[in-house]
Design an enzyme around this catalytic site. Structure first.
Site, PDB file in Angstrom:
ATOM      1  N   HIS A 150      -5.293  -9.510  14.127  1.00 38.58           N
ATOM      2  CA  HIS A 150      -5.371  -8.228  13.421  1.00 38.58           C
ATOM      3  C   HIS A 150      -6.268  -8.387  12.196  1.00 38.58           C
ATOM      4  CE1 HIS A 150      -4.309  -4.450  11.740  1.00 38.58           C
ATOM      5  NE2 HIS A 150      -3.143  -4.739  11.185  1.00 38.58           N
TER       6      HIS A 150
ATOM      7  N   ASP B 209      -3.683  -8.549   5.071  1.00 44.14           N
ATOM      8  CA  ASP B 209      -2.460  -9.339   4.895  1.00 44.14           C
ATOM      9  C   ASP B 209      -2.398 -10.462   5.932  1.00 44.14           C
ATOM     10  OD1 ASP B 209      -2.191  -7.101   6.611  1.00 44.14           O
ATOM     11  OD2 ASP B 209      -0.014  -7.142   6.502  1.00 44.14           O
TER      12      ASP B 209
ATOM     13  N   HIS C 136       5.416 -10.302  10.191  1.00 47.03           N
ATOM     14  CA  HIS C 136       6.205 -10.065   8.974  1.00 47.03           C
ATOM     15  C   HIS C 136       7.691 -10.274   9.286  1.00 47.03           C
ATOM     16  CE1 HIS C 136       2.811  -8.185   6.906  1.00 47.03           C
ATOM     17  NE2 HIS C 136       2.622  -7.420   7.950  1.00 47.03           N
TER      18      HIS C 136
ATOM     19  N   HIS D  36      -1.261  -2.224  15.030  1.00 47.28           N
ATOM     20  CA  HIS D  36      -1.309  -1.173  14.074  1.00 47.28           C
ATOM     21  C   HIS D  36      -2.695  -0.550  13.837  1.00 47.28           C
ATOM     22  CE1 HIS D  36      -1.343  -0.773   9.368  1.00 47.28           C
ATOM     23  NE2 HIS D  36      -1.010   0.361   9.866  1.00 47.28           N
TER      24      HIS D  36
ATOM     25  N   GLU E 154      -6.372  -6.467   9.417  1.00 45.48           N
ATOM     26  CA  GLU E 154      -5.863  -6.084   8.088  1.00 45.48           C
ATOM     27  C   GLU E 154      -5.657  -7.341   7.235  1.00 45.48           C
ATOM     28  OE1 GLU E 154      -2.526  -3.354   8.078  1.00 45.48           O
ATOM     29  OE2 GLU E 154      -3.032  -2.703   6.045  1.00 45.48           O
TER      30      GLU E 154
ATOM     31  N   HIS F 270       0.806  -1.228   0.000  1.00 49.45           N
ATOM     32  CA  HIS F 270       0.000   0.000   0.000  1.00 49.45           C
ATOM     33  C   HIS F 270       0.843   1.284   0.000  1.00 49.45           C
ATOM     34  CE1 HIS F 270       0.261   0.166   4.402  1.00 49.45           C
ATOM     35  NE2 HIS F 270      -0.639  -0.754   4.608  1.00 49.45           N
TER      36      HIS F 270
ATOM     37  N   TYR G 101      10.079  -0.306   8.626  1.00 48.24           N
ATOM     38  CA  TYR G 101       8.727  -0.769   8.935  1.00 48.24           C
ATOM     39  C   TYR G 101       8.091   0.136  10.001  1.00 48.24           C
ATOM     40  CZ  TYR G 101       4.912  -3.958   9.917  1.00 48.24           C
ATOM     41  OH  TYR G 101       3.661  -4.497  10.076  1.00 48.24           O
TER      42      TYR G 101
ATOM     43  N   ASP H 115       1.815  -7.229  13.885  1.00 42.61           N
ATOM     44  CA  ASP H 115       2.651  -6.264  13.160  1.00 42.61           C
ATOM     45  C   ASP H 115       3.842  -5.737  13.971  1.00 42.61           C
ATOM     46  OD1 ASP H 115       1.338  -6.269  10.712  1.00 42.61           O
ATOM     47  OD2 ASP H 115       0.055  -4.567  11.195  1.00 42.61           O
TER      48      ASP H 115
HETATM   49 FE1  FEO Z   1      -1.443  -3.962   9.791  1.00 35.28          FE
HETATM   50 FE2  FEO Z   1       0.628  -6.476   8.531  1.00 35.28          FE
HETATM   51  O1  FEO Z   1      -0.982  -5.510   8.800  1.00 35.28           O
END
Ligand code: FEO
Length: 392
Positions: free
Chosen positions: A78, A82, A222, A144, A80, A24, A191, A163
Site C-alpha cells: 500500500h 503510514d 494496524h 483502502h 499510503e 488524519h 476503523y 489495512d
Molecule cells: Fe491506508 Fe494504514 O493506510
C-alpha cells in the site's frame, strides 16, 4: 525493540505508536501500530514498512533477526505513508532489494517519493517463490486506496492484507487472544467505519476472493494479528460490507439554548417506547470519528440542529460532510431542530440524507424557539411513528 515470531521464520517487526491520538482527523484514543513482517527463507522478504518516525524502531527489530542489507524483497502492499514511510530508507540499506508492488502501487510510490526504486510490478494472483514458501499477491483496489494489495503465503496459511481487518490500537500484545475481544471488535468497527466504509462492494469482492484460501492467521498493518477470532472478524466485515445494521437508532445533535436537545430526548422516548435501543450523541462532546462507529451498525440515524444564522450549526455541517464522504447505505434518516424566525436547518439535513439515498419517511419536526410540553409530546409521537417504521 524485540521482534515477535508469529510463525516459524516469520517475524512481526513493526512499530508501536503509543502517542498517536489523531490519524488524519480520526481520533485514535488507543494509539496505533504499523505492522511490518519479515519472512526469512532462501530469500529474505520485508512486507511493508512503518511511519517515518518509527524507522529506527523497525530497523532495530529487523537487526535482531537478520542483517537488513540482506533483504531481497520489500513488498509494498500500500502506498499510503503510514506503510511506505520508510520504503526509501529501507531501499537505501537493502540496495539489491526488489520492491514488489501493484501497478497502481508503482505509480503512487513514484508520485510520493520521486525515486527510481528497483520496482517489480506483480499482477493480481501472481506468485513469487522465495524458497520453501511462495508469496501470492491479490490486488484489493480501494481497500483502502487504488494500489492496495494483500500478500498471501499458502504454505503458512498466512494473509497479510495491509489495512483490511486493521484496528488503531497500541498494545504490548500482538495477538487477538491476548486482548479482550470486545475491545478489538470495537476498534475494528471504528476503523472500518472511518476508513473502509465507502468501499463495501470492493470489500465484498475481496471477501469472495479470500473465501477460496486456507487462512489460519491474518496479519493486518494496524493493531493485533488475528489467529483465534478469524471467523468473527470475517463475519463482521461481511456484515459491514453489506451495510447490514441492527434494529437500533442513533440520535446526533447539537444545541444552542437546549431546545433541540429537548427534542432529541423526546424522540428518544418515542423510539424506546417501540423497543428500539437509542444511542445519544451530543456533537459538542463527541468527535465525528466516534460518531461513525455508532453509525456503522445503527439502522436509524436522527440528526438534529437548530437554525443558526442562515443554516445548520457548523458542527452538524462537518458531520454531514464527513458522513457524505463515507456514505453509509441502507439507513433510515430523520432530521429535527428548533429555530427562531426562519427555519433552515432541518430541510438542509434532510437533503443531505436523501443525497446519500437514505429513506427519509417522516418530515422532521421543527419547533419555534422553545418547545412546550404539548409540543414535546408531539415530537415523542413522531419518534413512535419512526419506531413503528423501523419495526416493520
Ligand atoms: Fe491506508 Fe494504514 O493506510
Amino acid at each position: 525493540m524485540e521482534p515477535v515470531e508469529v510463525k516459524q521464520g516469520i517475524y512481526w517487526v513493526g512499530g508501536i505508536d503509543w502517542d498517536l491520538r489523531n490519524f488524519h482527523g480520526y481520533i485514535t484514543q488507543r494509539g496505533s501500530t504499523y505492522n511490518a513482517y519479515l519472512i526469512v527463507d532462501e530469500k529474505i522478504v520485508l512486507v511493508d514498512t512503518v511511519k517515518h518516525y518509527l524507522f529506527d524502531e523497525m530497523l532495530a527489530r529487523i537487526r535482531k533477526v537478520v542483517d537488513p542489507s540482506k533483504i531481497d524483497y520489500i513488498v509494498a502492499n500500500h502506498v499510503e505513508m503510514d506503510h511506505s514511510g520508510c520504503l526509501v530508507g529501507m531501499a537505501e540499506i537493502a540496495e539489491k532489494a526488489v520492491v514488489l508492488t501493484s501497478p497502481k502501487g508503482e505509480e503512487g510510490l513514484r508520485r510520493h517519493f520521486k525515486k527510481d526504486l528497483n520496482f517489480r510490478i506483480v499482477q493480481n494472483g501472481e506468485t513469487v517463490n522465495i524458497g520453501k514458501r511462495d508469496l501470492q499477491f491479490f490486488h484489493m483496489p480501494m481497500v483502502h486506496w487504488p494500489d492496495s494489495m494483500a500478500t498471501y503465503c499458502p504454505q503458512e496459511k498466512l494473509l497479510l492484507p495491509n489495512d483490511a481487518f486493521g484496528q488503531h490500537i497500541a498494545t504490548a500484545e500482538r495477538f487477538d487472544d491476548e486482548v479482550p475481544f470486545d475491545i478489538l471488535r470495537e476498534e475494528a468497527a471504528k476503523y472500518y467505519a472511518n476508513i473502509v466504509l465507502p468501499y463495501g462492494s470492493q470489500v465484498q469482492k475481496v471477501l469472495h476472493a479470500l473465501s477460496s484460501l486456507e487462512i489460519d492467521m491474518i496479519g493486518p498493518s494496524h493493531g493485533i494479528i488475528w489467529r483465534s477470532h478469524i471467523p468473527d472478524i470475517l463475519a463482521a466485515y461481511e456484515k459491514w460490507a453489506n451495510n447490514d445494521t441492527d434494529k437500533k437508532a442513533l440520535i446526533v445533535y447539537d444545541t444552542m439554548w437546549g431546545s433541540t436537545r429537548k427534542m432529541a430526548y423526546a424522540l428518544k422516548d418515542g423510539l424506546e417506547e417501540c423497543g428500539i435501543p437509542v444511542t445519544m450523541r451530543n456533537l459538542e462532546l463527541t468527535h465525528i470519528s466516534d460518531i461513525m462507529a455508532d453509525v456503522l451498525e445503527s439502522r436509524a440515524i436522527l440528526i438534529g440542529s437548530p437554525t443558526l444564522n442562515k443554516g445548520m450549526m457548523p458542527t452538524i455541517g462537518a458531520l454531514l460532510t464527513y458522513l457524505t464522504g463515507l456514505c453509509p447505505k441502507k439507513r433510515t434518516g430523520m432530521a429535527f431542530g428548533s429555530y427562531g424566525w426562519a427555519e433552515k436547518s432541518v430541510g438542509e439535513i434532510e437533503e443531505a440524507m436523501k443525497a446519500m439515498k437514505w429513506d427519509v419517511p417522516i418530515d422532521g419536526p421543527r419547533i419555534r424557539y422553545v418547545p412546550d410540553p404539548e409540543e414535546l409530546e408531539e415530537v415523542r409521537e413522531t419518534g413512535k411513528q419512526l419506531g413503528a417504521i423501523i419495526n416493520k
